[in-house]
Design a protein around this motif. Structure first.
Motif, short mmCIF file in Angstrom:
data_model
loop_
_atom_site.label_atom_id
_atom_site.label_comp_id
_atom_site.label_asym_id
_atom_site.label_seq_id
_atom_site.Cartn_x
_atom_site.Cartn_y
_atom_site.Cartn_z
N ARG A 1 0.88 -1.18 0.00
CA ARG A 1 0.00 0.00 0.00
C ARG A 1 0.91 1.21 0.00
N LEU A 2 0.79 2.04 -1.03
CA LEU A 2 1.60 3.26 -1.15
C LEU A 2 0.75 4.48 -0.84
N VAL A 3 1.32 5.39 -0.09
CA VAL A 3 0.71 6.70 0.12
C VAL A 3 1.69 7.70 -0.48
N VAL A 4 1.24 8.36 -1.52
CA VAL A 4 2.11 9.21 -2.33
C VAL A 4 1.80 10.68 -2.11
N SER B 1 -5.50 18.68 -8.52
CA SER B 1 -4.13 19.11 -8.25
C SER B 1 -3.81 18.95 -6.76
N ASN B 2 -2.53 18.73 -6.48
CA ASN B 2 -2.01 18.59 -5.11
C ASN B 2 -2.73 17.51 -4.30
N SER B 3 -3.00 16.38 -4.95
CA SER B 3 -3.67 15.27 -4.28
C SER B 3 -2.68 14.22 -3.80
N ILE B 4 -2.96 13.67 -2.64
CA ILE B 4 -2.27 12.47 -2.18
C ILE B 4 -2.90 11.31 -2.94
N LEU B 5 -2.05 10.41 -3.42
CA LEU B 5 -2.52 9.23 -4.13
C LEU B 5 -2.27 8.01 -3.25
#
Length: 143
Positions: A109-112, A128-132
């Motif tokens: 699980r990645l939090v980008v 824009s400027n979203s955590i993925l």
């Protein structure tokens, strides 16, 4: 663009930044989460069976499910029920940094953070400027 619209956009950006910072700080506190120097966070969900990790020049076959912090899905090979194959160096910076740490069979699980994703540009369903957030399974590595 009107002054009102500019003020609204600045307020919205400040709110998103505060939400992002709070989300990343809270997630980083989880015992099972590793935080890289570049801010990417990952959690090993399942350990793989492979012995070799891909390089950024390799092709990778993956299964992934991508969401925003509010749970909205922006893309999912899992939902399409079909794996995806990509040249790793054509993907967002986060994948180029993390996938080479994985072996075939790993599911992470990645939090980008935005700086390692799409930054301040909107990309499709991603503001824009979203955590993925990705659940990412590395299926195979190719040259």
């Amino acid at each position: 663009m009107s002054e009102k619209m500019e003020a609204f956009k600045r307020k919205l950006a400040a709110k998103r930044k505060a939400q992002n910072e709070a989300f990343l700080a809270e997630n980083a506190q989880k015992e099972t989460v590793t935080v890289l120097d570049n801010g990417i966070q990952y959690e090993v969900l399942e350990e793989g069976f492979g012995k070799v990790s891909p390089s950024v020049k390799d092709w990778v076959t993956v299964h992934y499910h991508g969401t925003l912090i509010d749970g909205k899905v922006f893309d999912s090979s899992v939902d399409r029920k079909k794996t995806a194959t990509f040249k790793l160096n054509n993907l967002i910076q986060a994948w180029q940094e993390v996938v080479p740490l994985m072996v075939a069979g790993d599911k992470w699980r990645l939090v980008v953070p935005p700086s390692m994703g799409y930054g301040d540009r909107q990309e499709g369903k991603i503001p824009s400027n979203s955590i993925l957030i990705f659940e990412l399974e590395l299926i195979a590595i190719g040259k």
